[in-house]
Design a protein around this motif. Sequence first.
Motif, PDB file in Angstrom:
ATOM      1  N   UNK A  74      -2.005  17.199   3.723  1.00 29.97           N
ATOM      2  CA  UNK A  74      -2.126  17.258   5.177  1.00 29.97           C
ATOM      3  C   UNK A  74      -0.872  16.741   5.870  1.00 29.97           C
ATOM      4  N   UNK A  75      -0.122  15.870   5.192  1.00 32.79           N
ATOM      5  CA  UNK A  75       1.129  15.380   5.761  1.00 32.79           C
ATOM      6  C   UNK A  75       2.119  16.530   5.972  1.00 32.79           C
ATOM      7  N   UNK A  76       2.112  17.506   5.057  1.00 36.44           N
ATOM      8  CA  UNK A  76       2.994  18.661   5.204  1.00 36.44           C
ATOM      9  C   UNK A  76       2.620  19.459   6.446  1.00 36.44           C
ATOM     10  N   UNK A  77       1.334  19.534   6.727  1.00 40.74           N
ATOM     11  CA  UNK A  77       0.874  20.242   7.916  1.00 40.74           C
ATOM     12  C   UNK A  77       1.323  19.526   9.180  1.00 40.74           C
ATOM     13  N   UNK A 116     -10.286  24.671   9.472  1.00 42.48           N
ATOM     14  CA  UNK A 116      -9.155  25.373   8.856  1.00 42.48           C
ATOM     15  C   UNK A 116      -8.170  24.365   8.270  1.00 42.48           C
ATOM     16  N   UNK A 117      -7.874  23.306   9.008  1.00 45.11           N
ATOM     17  CA  UNK A 117      -6.932  22.295   8.538  1.00 45.11           C
ATOM     18  C   UNK A 117      -7.432  21.649   7.249  1.00 45.11           C
ATOM     19  N   UNK A 118      -8.729  21.366   7.215  1.00 48.73           N
ATOM     20  CA  UNK A 118      -9.298  20.733   6.030  1.00 48.73           C
ATOM     21  C   UNK A 118      -9.257  21.679   4.837  1.00 48.73           C
ATOM     22  N   UNK A 119      -9.602  22.935   5.070  1.00 46.89           N
ATOM     23  CA  UNK A 119      -9.579  23.904   3.980  1.00 46.89           C
ATOM     24  C   UNK A 119      -8.159  24.100   3.450  1.00 46.89           C
ATOM     25  N   UNK A 138      -4.426  28.397  12.144  1.00 43.92           N
ATOM     26  CA  UNK A 138      -5.342  27.862  13.160  1.00 43.92           C
ATOM     27  C   UNK A 138      -5.250  26.342  13.224  1.00 43.92           C
ATOM     28  N   UNK A 139      -4.159  25.832  13.782  1.00 43.18           N
ATOM     29  CA  UNK A 139      -3.964  24.387  13.834  1.00 43.18           C
ATOM     30  C   UNK A 139      -5.011  23.690  14.691  1.00 43.18           C
ATOM     31  N   UNK A 198      -8.618  14.752  12.228  1.00 42.68           N
ATOM     32  CA  UNK A 198      -8.243  15.030  10.833  1.00 42.68           C
ATOM     33  C   UNK A 198      -6.781  14.711  10.634  1.00 42.68           C
ATOM     34  N   UNK A 199      -6.438  13.435  10.732  1.00 41.04           N
ATOM     35  CA  UNK A 199      -5.078  12.979  10.590  1.00 41.04           C
ATOM     36  C   UNK A 199      -5.030  11.832   9.588  1.00 41.04           C
ATOM     37  N   UNK A 200      -4.671  12.068   8.330  1.00 40.40           N
ATOM     38  CA  UNK A 200      -4.604  10.982   7.356  1.00 40.40           C
ATOM     39  C   UNK A 200      -3.389  10.115   7.606  1.00 40.40           C
ATOM     40  N   UNK A 201      -3.397   8.974   7.017  1.00 38.13           N
ATOM     41  CA  UNK A 201      -2.192   8.150   7.034  1.00 38.13           C
ATOM     42  C   UNK A 201      -1.178   8.779   6.090  1.00 38.13           C
TER      43      UNK A 201
END
Length: 268
Positions: A177-180, A205-208, A199-200, A5-8
């Motif tokens: 997601x970039x902020x995460x 959790x990341x998606x939510x 919950x990294x 789950x890592x976008x560009x």
Amino acid sequence: MLNRFRPRCNAPHIRHLHARDAKGTASLLAHSSLHLSPAYGLILYGSPALSALHKAGEQHSGQPAARLAHELFHRNTVDPSEPLRPTRNKSLAAAHLDPRLQGQCLGLALRQATASEVRSSLESLGIASLARATKCSIARFERLVEVIAGAVHDAPANSIGLGVFLAFVWGRAQTKACLLTFLEALSQHHPGLLASDTLLHCDAWRRQWSEETFAPDIHYLLGGGSVSVTPPQNELEALLFAKLDAPALERLAYTIVARHACAPEVKQ
């Protein structure tokens, strides 16, 4: 695997995030780390204060925060009234910082890493390959960390310098997601940055978290039209003295920035 789950996240200049994306950007941090929330970057990004700092940097102000603003942002010389944009000058190291490098550079600056530590850390991140590919020398990345450190440790204005960098992080983010990714990288240099319930390791959790946003905070009027809800005076004062809790900080950042975009909302 976290990498699923890592976008560009390396868009150079287009502003992709809306103020509604502020939700969750403070709540995932430990209370002692709220000053590092991207919500502060949202508040400063596009504000007259950032523009004034950038102008001071153009005039070679000795203020470290102004120097950092000039290093990170670009003003449209054809139409100076347009908002500042994160720099696209390929000769500057800032133009090549993805969220992971943003977090690493700020982390090195915050802990006042030595020159040798900065060089070693950047090399471990593959900065040599990036330097060859971009024709931007390693020394320029090292110099940028030095400029960031000067701004974030410039008491009593260190919070301004930190806000400038967080504004850059917000402006560069292509998705929430970039902020995460930025905070995850920063946490490697800042133990205790994240709240215990963050919950990294969990993709769900990341998606939510990445999809969580504020609903429009507006009142619709009889006969058509709408008005935004203005922030309560006590919350504005709490923001001034950095006494807000995480949810209030997020909501206030959203309200301050989005109140002139009641309906319809558009990507900023």
